[in-house]
Motif scaffolding. Structure first.
Motif, PDB file in Angstrom:
ATOM      1  N   GLU A 104     -10.082  -5.429 -14.298  1.00  0.00           N
ATOM      2  CA  GLU A 104     -10.741  -6.668 -14.688  1.00  0.00           C
ATOM      3  C   GLU A 104     -11.863  -7.036 -13.728  1.00  0.00           C
ATOM      4  OE1 GLU A 104      -7.202  -9.413 -14.303  1.00  0.00           O
ATOM      5  OE2 GLU A 104      -8.467 -10.021 -12.637  1.00  0.00           O
ATOM      6  N   HIS A 105     -12.589  -8.062 -14.115  1.00  0.00           N
ATOM      7  CA  HIS A 105     -13.835  -8.390 -13.415  1.00  0.00           C
ATOM      8  C   HIS A 105     -13.618  -8.971 -12.021  1.00  0.00           C
ATOM      9  CE1 HIS A 105     -18.271  -9.434 -14.474  1.00  0.00           C
ATOM     10  NE2 HIS A 105     -18.159  -8.564 -13.494  1.00  0.00           N
ATOM     11  N   SER A 106     -12.374  -9.305 -11.688  1.00  0.00           N
ATOM     12  CA  SER A 106     -12.112  -9.831 -10.339  1.00  0.00           C
ATOM     13  C   SER A 106     -12.402  -8.788  -9.263  1.00  0.00           C
ATOM     14  CB  SER A 106     -10.653 -10.292 -10.230  1.00  0.00           C
ATOM     15  OG  SER A 106      -9.761  -9.215 -10.439  1.00  0.00           O
ATOM     16  N   ILE A 127     -23.985  -8.114 -16.089  1.00  0.00           N
ATOM     17  CA  ILE A 127     -24.146  -8.137 -17.536  1.00  0.00           C
ATOM     18  C   ILE A 127     -22.809  -8.574 -18.120  1.00  0.00           C
ATOM     19  CG2 ILE A 127     -24.926  -6.832 -19.546  1.00  0.00           C
ATOM     20  CD1 ILE A 127     -26.289  -4.858 -17.734  1.00  0.00           C
ATOM     21  N   ASP A 128     -22.789  -9.709 -18.788  1.00  0.00           N
ATOM     22  CA  ASP A 128     -21.516 -10.332 -19.178  1.00  0.00           C
ATOM     23  C   ASP A 128     -21.766 -11.319 -20.314  1.00  0.00           C
ATOM     24  OD1 ASP A 128     -18.955 -11.602 -19.166  1.00  0.00           O
ATOM     25  OD2 ASP A 128     -18.803 -11.392 -16.996  1.00  0.00           O
ATOM     26  N   ALA A 129     -20.799 -11.475 -21.223  1.00  0.00           N
ATOM     27  CA  ALA A 129     -20.892 -12.547 -22.217  1.00  0.00           C
ATOM     28  C   ALA A 129     -20.633 -13.902 -21.587  1.00  0.00           C
ATOM     29  CB  ALA A 129     -19.878 -12.316 -23.341  1.00  0.00           C
ATOM     30  N   LEU A 131     -20.180 -16.711 -18.295  1.00  0.00           N
ATOM     31  CA  LEU A 131     -20.811 -17.103 -17.043  1.00  0.00           C
ATOM     32  C   LEU A 131     -19.886 -16.865 -15.850  1.00  0.00           C
ATOM     33  CD1 LEU A 131     -23.429 -18.244 -15.919  1.00  0.00           C
ATOM     34  CD2 LEU A 131     -22.555 -20.553 -16.321  1.00  0.00           C
ATOM     35  N   ASP A 132     -18.572 -16.846 -16.070  1.00  0.00           N
ATOM     36  CA  ASP A 132     -17.596 -16.607 -14.976  1.00  0.00           C
ATOM     37  C   ASP A 132     -17.892 -17.500 -13.780  1.00  0.00           C
ATOM     38  OD1 ASP A 132     -16.458 -14.647 -16.568  1.00  0.00           O
ATOM     39  OD2 ASP A 132     -17.150 -12.945 -15.380  1.00  0.00           O
ATOM     40  N   PHE A 133     -18.088 -18.796 -14.059  1.00  0.00           N
ATOM     41  CA  PHE A 133     -18.547 -19.704 -13.005  1.00  0.00           C
ATOM     42  C   PHE A 133     -17.532 -20.798 -12.708  1.00  0.00           C
ATOM     43  CE2 PHE A 133     -22.119 -21.981 -10.816  1.00  0.00           C
ATOM     44  CZ  PHE A 133     -22.559 -20.891 -10.081  1.00  0.00           C
ATOM     45  N   SER A 143      -9.811 -15.388  -9.699  1.00  0.00           N
ATOM     46  CA  SER A 143      -9.647 -14.996 -11.105  1.00  0.00           C
ATOM     47  C   SER A 143     -10.904 -14.297 -11.619  1.00  0.00           C
ATOM     48  CB  SER A 143      -9.389 -16.251 -11.942  1.00  0.00           C
ATOM     49  OG  SER A 143      -9.668 -16.020 -13.299  1.00  0.00           O
ATOM     50  N   HIS A 144     -10.738 -13.502 -12.671  1.00  0.00           N
ATOM     51  CA  HIS A 144     -11.917 -12.860 -13.288  1.00  0.00           C
ATOM     52  C   HIS A 144     -12.868 -13.894 -13.904  1.00  0.00           C
ATOM     53  CE1 HIS A 144     -10.356 -12.481 -17.701  1.00  0.00           C
ATOM     54  NE2 HIS A 144      -9.783 -13.498 -17.105  1.00  0.00           N
ATOM     55  N   ALA A 145     -12.404 -15.137 -14.054  1.00  0.00           N
ATOM     56  CA  ALA A 145     -13.268 -16.204 -14.584  1.00  0.00           C
ATOM     57  C   ALA A 145     -14.111 -16.864 -13.494  1.00  0.00           C
ATOM     58  CB  ALA A 145     -12.421 -17.257 -15.296  1.00  0.00           C
ATOM     59  N   LEU A 198     -21.144  -4.337 -14.929  1.00  0.00           N
ATOM     60  CA  LEU A 198     -21.147  -4.443 -16.393  1.00  0.00           C
ATOM     61  C   LEU A 198     -19.774  -4.858 -16.889  1.00  0.00           C
ATOM     62  CD1 LEU A 198     -22.288  -4.027 -19.266  1.00  0.00           C
ATOM     63  CD2 LEU A 198     -21.625  -1.616 -19.069  1.00  0.00           C
ATOM     64  N   ASP A 199     -19.678  -6.097 -17.372  1.00  0.00           N
ATOM     65  CA  ASP A 199     -18.488  -6.540 -18.095  1.00  0.00           C
ATOM     66  C   ASP A 199     -18.697  -6.107 -19.547  1.00  0.00           C
ATOM     67  OD1 ASP A 199     -16.669  -8.062 -19.636  1.00  0.00           O
ATOM     68  OD2 ASP A 199     -16.631  -9.672 -18.146  1.00  0.00           O
ATOM     69  N   MET A 200     -17.825  -5.261 -20.043  1.00  0.00           N
ATOM     70  CA  MET A 200     -18.037  -4.660 -21.364  1.00  0.00           C
ATOM     71  C   MET A 200     -18.118  -5.688 -22.491  1.00  0.00           C
ATOM     72  SD  MET A 200     -18.526  -1.351 -21.335  1.00  0.00           S
ATOM     73  CE  MET A 200     -18.054  -0.745 -22.974  1.00  0.00           C
TER      74      MET A 200
HETATM   75 MN    MN Z   1     -16.751 -11.196 -16.596  1.00  0.00          MN
END
Ligand code: MN
Ligand code: MN
Length: 260
Positions: A104-106, A127-129, A131-133, A143-145, A198-200
């Motif tokens: 995961e993105h974490s 590159i991500d759908a 914002l993970d902010f 967290s990946h968020a 790259l977050d798929m």
């Molecule tokens: Mn992400």
């Protein structure tokens, strides 16, 4: 252990070092990303070693696959292991390009922490759908968020470039506005060393449905490849995260393998 296709070099000889990080401890919606590193390796055997669009044969490159990091339940211990591992790759002889497969993105912040030691003027393109902010999610600041937020804290708001964003909470947008973080900037202005994550799920679910948190109205794979080509001469590391094999008929992991 299954290795990524054509990764025949020893660690010492390699210019490219692949490693897997099979961690999904903070995944919130669909589980299964921990299976992605091996699934993506499996799919990598489908393709010709010759990359027609680049005129490059993967057999002529020196690629090493380190396998997967030994993941435990403790996220902080895992991230320390990951950071140390990336540090070893980039400091070995100064010529090795690290390629991380998640998971995961974490995973991205610990990797960037190691790379920043070497490149103090580092930028990151995500590159991500999403914002993970978030500052934290479900009580977890790792967290990946929270990935992009962590990176902005680490590198400063002017050195982080999200692309493909089409989902964020109102609170995330307010946080971005408060600190003056522009998440719609153009990447053309980047000229220093850049790390690409790259977050798929940035790619439209029509092409990449098997991700932890799918989001419609996304990028095409061709758009993503063009961005990678554009950044390739200044890129110092790459990761590909959030593929979710239990939901996959093969499309998503196959696409991830080809992009890697
Ligand atoms: Mn992400
Ligand atoms: Mn995402």
């Amino acid at each position: 252990m299954i290795k990524f296709a054509d990764s025949e070099s020893s660690f010492d000889d390699a210019n490219f070092v692949i490693y897997g990080y099979p961690f999904e401890g903070t995944a919130c919606f669909r589980k299964g990303t921990a299976l992605a590193p091996d699934k993506i390796r499996e799919e990598s055997y489908n393709f010709e070693t010759y990359l027609l669009e680049l005129g490059i044969d993967l057999c002529d490159l020196s690629i090493h696959d380190q396998g997967n990091l030994l993941i435990k339940d403790n996220q902080i211990e895992n991230e320390t292991l990951l950071e140390d591992s990336v540090r070893k790759i980039i400091n070995k002889d100064g010529k090795k390009f690290p390629i991380g497969i998640g998971g995961e993105h974490s995973m991205t912040p610990p990797i960037v922490r190691a790379i920043k030691e070497k490149h103090s003027d580092l930028s990151v393109v995500i590159i991500d759908a999403h914002l993970d902010f978030r500052k934290e999610y479900e009580g977890n600041s790792r967290s990946h968020a929270t990935t992009t937020y962590q990176l902005v804290e680490m590198l400063g708001k002017d050195n982080v470039y999200p692309i493909g964003i089409r989902s964020a909470s109102k609170e995330e947008i307010q946080r971005a506005e408060q600190i003056g973080f522009d998440f719609r900037r153009n990447i053309d202005s980047i000229n220093g060393p850049v790390y690409l994550s790259l977050d798929m799920d940035a790619i439209d679910p029509a092409y990449a449905p098997a991700v932890g948190t799918p989001e419609p109205f996304g990028l095409t794979p061709l758009e993503v490849i063009k961005m990678i080509d554009k950044l390739s001469s200044i890129m110092v590391g790459f990761d590909c995260v959030e593929t979710c094999p239990p939901l996959d008929n093969g499309n998503t992991s196959s696409l991830a393998a080809r992009i890697v």
